[in-house]
Scaffold this motif. Structure first.
Motif, PDB file in Angstrom:
ATOM      1  N   ARG A   2       0.847  -1.192   0.000  1.00  0.00           N
ATOM      2  CA  ARG A   2       0.000   0.000   0.000  1.00  0.00           C
ATOM      3  C   ARG A   2       0.882   1.240   0.000  1.00  0.00           C
ATOM      4  NH1 ARG A   2      -4.660  -0.057   4.173  1.00  0.00           N
ATOM      5  NH2 ARG A   2      -5.264  -1.688   2.706  1.00  0.00           N
ATOM      6  N   VAL A   3       0.488   2.181  -0.825  1.00  0.00           N
ATOM      7  CA  VAL A   3       1.138   3.488  -0.851  1.00  0.00           C
ATOM      8  C   VAL A   3       0.412   4.331   0.190  1.00  0.00           C
ATOM      9  CG1 VAL A   3       1.875   5.391  -2.330  1.00  0.00           C
ATOM     10  CG2 VAL A   3       1.510   3.118  -3.313  1.00  0.00           C
ATOM     11  N   LEU A   4       1.085   4.651   1.272  1.00  0.00           N
ATOM     12  CA  LEU A   4       0.440   5.184   2.467  1.00  0.00           C
ATOM     13  C   LEU A   4       0.972   6.575   2.802  1.00  0.00           C
ATOM     14  CD1 LEU A   4      -1.468   4.549   4.895  1.00  0.00           C
ATOM     15  CD2 LEU A   4       0.562   3.677   6.085  1.00  0.00           C
ATOM     16  N   ARG A   5       0.044   7.505   3.005  1.00  0.00           N
ATOM     17  CA  ARG A   5       0.406   8.869   3.385  1.00  0.00           C
ATOM     18  C   ARG A   5       0.494   8.927   4.916  1.00  0.00           C
ATOM     19  NH1 ARG A   5       1.529  12.536  -0.785  1.00  0.00           N
ATOM     20  NH2 ARG A   5      -0.441  11.999  -1.795  1.00  0.00           N
ATOM     21  N   THR A   6       1.686   9.094   5.434  1.00  0.00           N
ATOM     22  CA  THR A   6       1.883   9.151   6.888  1.00  0.00           C
ATOM     23  C   THR A   6       1.873  10.576   7.427  1.00  0.00           C
ATOM     24  OG1 THR A   6       4.271   9.036   6.505  1.00  0.00           O
ATOM     25  CG2 THR A   6       3.131   6.966   7.055  1.00  0.00           C
ATOM     26  N   ARG A   7       2.036  11.557   6.540  1.00  0.00           N
ATOM     27  CA  ARG A   7       1.925  12.965   6.909  1.00  0.00           C
ATOM     28  C   ARG A   7       1.163  13.691   5.815  1.00  0.00           C
ATOM     29  NH1 ARG A   7       6.865  16.463   8.419  1.00  0.00           N
ATOM     30  NH2 ARG A   7       5.150  17.747   9.212  1.00  0.00           N
ATOM     31  N   THR A   8       0.268  14.570   6.204  1.00  0.00           N
ATOM     32  CA  THR A   8      -0.512  15.330   5.230  1.00  0.00           C
ATOM     33  C   THR A   8       0.414  16.179   4.360  1.00  0.00           C
ATOM     34  OG1 THR A   8      -2.447  15.412   6.671  1.00  0.00           O
ATOM     35  CG2 THR A   8      -2.290  17.106   4.964  1.00  0.00           C
ATOM     36  N   GLY A   9       0.256  16.040   3.056  1.00  0.00           N
ATOM     37  CA  GLY A   9       1.017  16.840   2.114  1.00  0.00           C
ATOM     38  C   GLY A   9       2.458  16.433   1.923  1.00  0.00           C
ATOM     39  N   VAL A  10       2.869  15.293   2.507  1.00  0.00           N
ATOM     40  CA  VAL A  10       4.250  14.809   2.393  1.00  0.00           C
ATOM     41  C   VAL A  10       4.250  13.520   1.562  1.00  0.00           C
ATOM     42  CG1 VAL A  10       6.218  13.913   3.705  1.00  0.00           C
ATOM     43  CG2 VAL A  10       4.946  15.891   4.552  1.00  0.00           C
ATOM     44  N   LYS A  11       5.328  13.269   0.863  1.00  0.00           N
ATOM     45  CA  LYS A  11       5.410  12.077   0.013  1.00  0.00           C
ATOM     46  C   LYS A  11       5.026  10.817   0.797  1.00  0.00           C
ATOM     47  CE  LYS A  11       9.622  12.232  -1.407  1.00  0.00           C
ATOM     48  NZ  LYS A  11      10.870  11.889  -2.182  1.00  0.00           N
ATOM     49  N   PRO A  12       4.277   9.899   0.193  1.00  0.00           N
ATOM     50  CA  PRO A  12       3.882   8.679   0.894  1.00  0.00           C
ATOM     51  C   PRO A  12       5.042   7.695   1.006  1.00  0.00           C
ATOM     52  CG  PRO A  12       3.133   8.576  -1.374  1.00  0.00           C
ATOM     53  CD  PRO A  12       3.731   9.951  -1.182  1.00  0.00           C
ATOM     54  N   VAL A  13       4.829   6.667   1.820  1.00  0.00           N
ATOM     55  CA  VAL A  13       5.756   5.545   1.910  1.00  0.00           C
ATOM     56  C   VAL A  13       5.092   4.311   1.306  1.00  0.00           C
ATOM     57  CG1 VAL A  13       6.962   6.444   3.925  1.00  0.00           C
ATOM     58  CG2 VAL A  13       4.979   4.954   4.255  1.00  0.00           C
ATOM     59  N   PHE A  14       5.884   3.274   1.098  1.00  0.00           N
ATOM     60  CA  PHE A  14       5.411   2.039   0.466  1.00  0.00           C
ATOM     61  C   PHE A  14       5.481   0.930   1.510  1.00  0.00           C
ATOM     62  CE2 PHE A  14       6.582   4.917  -2.791  1.00  0.00           C
ATOM     63  CZ  PHE A  14       5.779   4.639  -3.876  1.00  0.00           C
ATOM     64  N   VAL A  15       4.312   0.547   2.019  1.00  0.00           N
ATOM     65  CA  VAL A  15       4.217  -0.437   3.098  1.00  0.00           C
ATOM     66  C   VAL A  15       3.895  -1.801   2.501  1.00  0.00           C
ATOM     67  CG1 VAL A  15       3.034  -1.077   5.243  1.00  0.00           C
ATOM     68  CG2 VAL A  15       3.416   1.346   4.686  1.00  0.00           C
ATOM     69  N   SER A  16       4.586  -2.826   2.982  1.00  0.00           N
ATOM     70  CA  SER A  16       4.268  -4.171   2.517  1.00  0.00           C
ATOM     71  C   SER A  16       4.496  -5.192   3.620  1.00  0.00           C
ATOM     72  CB  SER A  16       5.101  -4.540   1.274  1.00  0.00           C
ATOM     73  OG  SER A  16       6.480  -4.440   1.518  1.00  0.00           O
ATOM     74  N   ILE A  17       3.868  -6.328   3.458  1.00  0.00           N
ATOM     75  CA  ILE A  17       4.010  -7.449   4.385  1.00  0.00           C
ATOM     76  C   ILE A  17       5.454  -7.921   4.382  1.00  0.00           C
ATOM     77  CG2 ILE A  17       3.409  -9.892   4.736  1.00  0.00           C
ATOM     78  CD1 ILE A  17       0.667  -9.200   3.430  1.00  0.00           C
ATOM     79  N   GLY A  18       5.972  -8.176   5.587  1.00  0.00           N
ATOM     80  CA  GLY A  18       7.258  -8.842   5.709  1.00  0.00           C
ATOM     81  C   GLY A  18       7.052 -10.299   6.092  1.00  0.00           C
ATOM     82  N   HIS A  19       6.445 -10.524   7.267  1.00  0.00           N
ATOM     83  CA  HIS A  19       6.218 -11.886   7.747  1.00  0.00           C
ATOM     84  C   HIS A  19       5.316 -11.794   8.973  1.00  0.00           C
ATOM     85  CE1 HIS A  19       7.030 -16.141   8.072  1.00  0.00           C
ATOM     86  NE2 HIS A  19       7.643 -16.045   9.241  1.00  0.00           N
ATOM     87  N   ARG A  20       4.286 -12.627   9.027  1.00  0.00           N
ATOM     88  CA  ARG A  20       3.408 -12.774  10.181  1.00  0.00           C
ATOM     89  C   ARG A  20       2.620 -11.510  10.517  1.00  0.00           C
ATOM     90  NH1 ARG A  20       6.781 -15.275  15.016  1.00  0.00           N
ATOM     91  NH2 ARG A  20       4.760 -14.905  15.997  1.00  0.00           N
ATOM     92  N   VAL A  21       2.447 -10.630   9.527  1.00  0.00           N
ATOM     93  CA  VAL A  21       1.650  -9.414   9.689  1.00  0.00           C
ATOM     94  C   VAL A  21       0.887  -9.199   8.395  1.00  0.00           C
ATOM     95  CG1 VAL A  21       1.643  -6.957  10.241  1.00  0.00           C
ATOM     96  CG2 VAL A  21       3.467  -8.399  11.134  1.00  0.00           C
ATOM     97  N   CYS A  22      -0.434  -9.036   8.479  1.00  0.00           N
ATOM     98  CA  CYS A  22      -1.196  -8.765   7.265  1.00  0.00           C
ATOM     99  C   CYS A  22      -1.023  -7.301   6.869  1.00  0.00           C
ATOM    100  CB  CYS A  22      -2.670  -9.114   7.461  1.00  0.00           C
ATOM    101  SG  CYS A  22      -3.617  -7.907   8.416  1.00  0.00           S
TER     102      CYS A  22
END
Length: 229
Positions: free
Chosen positions: A176-196
């Motif tokens: 998921r391309v996730l915005r962690t701060r309003t108006g700031v570039k998003p980060v790219f979150v993905s599953i590593g292991h044992r977490v959906c």
């Protein structure tokens, strides 16, 4: 095919003296072992993982920073420097980074309940980025937070904190391309292991109350970038 064996902590181990072709084959063998659902116990200690390089890449410098959860008070930092054993090959960075990370993890007095990794999890051409590789090897829950896209397609999410959009590879959601701060570039979150993925995104937002990157990764990144330690 390079052999790998079970470890007594629920993970696997494998040889590191590999050619790039062998490393790619190993990634394909390990990818089905990634657990993409929540198998988390109580979260008391979380760790940020980051890696840098010294001496023109000949020395790998890994930092694992443990923080309490959910208040994220720094508890312990472990740093390891080891000779770099694998060349720089796009898509195979985990083979370059993880030997030093494993050494840093071994120096901790506290075992983290979750690893926040600076890099990709299954958002990888062979679904085996550093967070997935490290999670499978250690058996620990792990998630990946990439600063940029490695693979996949997406539409830019909304501008508000918490807005997100799927990262796709063909018809598969790989992150998921996730915005962690309003108006700031998003980060790219993905599953590593044992977490959906849903849980990974929730935890990333909880761990990033003020800045773009989660606090565990920010701390590890600062320490991994320093040369006076």
């Amino acid at each position: 095919m390079v052999a790998w064996v079970e470890t007594d902590v629920g993970g696997v181990s494998h040889h590191w003296d590999l050619t790039p072709a062998q490393a790619r084959d190993l990634q394909a063998s390990l990818a089905p072992r990634v657990i993409r659902e929540d198998r988390l116990g109580p979260l008391r200690h979380v760790a940020g993982v980051d890696v840098g390089f010294e001496d023109e890449g000949r020395l790998t410098r890994a930092v694992v920073s443990v923080l309490t959860w959910p208040d994220m008070v720094p508890l312990e930092d472990a740093l390891a420097r080891v000779p770099t054993v694998f060349p720089y090959v796009p898509g195979l960075l985990s083979f370059r980074e993880i030997p030093a990370v494993l050494e840093a993890l071994a120096r901790l007095s506290v075992t983290p309940d979750l690893l926040f990794c600076d890099g990709q999890g299954i958002a990888h051409p062979r679904r085996m980025g550093v967070a997935a590789h490290l999670g499978v090897l250690t058996g620990l829950p792990a998630l990946g937070v990439g600063k940029s896209r490695l693979t996949g397609r997406f539409e830019m999410p909304g501008e508000q904190r918490g807005d997100g959009s799927p990262l796709m590879a063909d018809d598969e959601v790989i992150g998921r391309v996730l915005r962690t701060r309003t108006g700031v570039k998003p980060v790219f979150v993905s599953i590593g292991h044992r977490v959906c993925l849903e849980t990974a995104c929730r935890l990333v937002l909880e761990a990033a109350p003020r800045y773009r990157l989660p606090e565990p990764i920010r701390r590890a990144d600062r320490l991994a970038s320093r040369r006076d330690r």
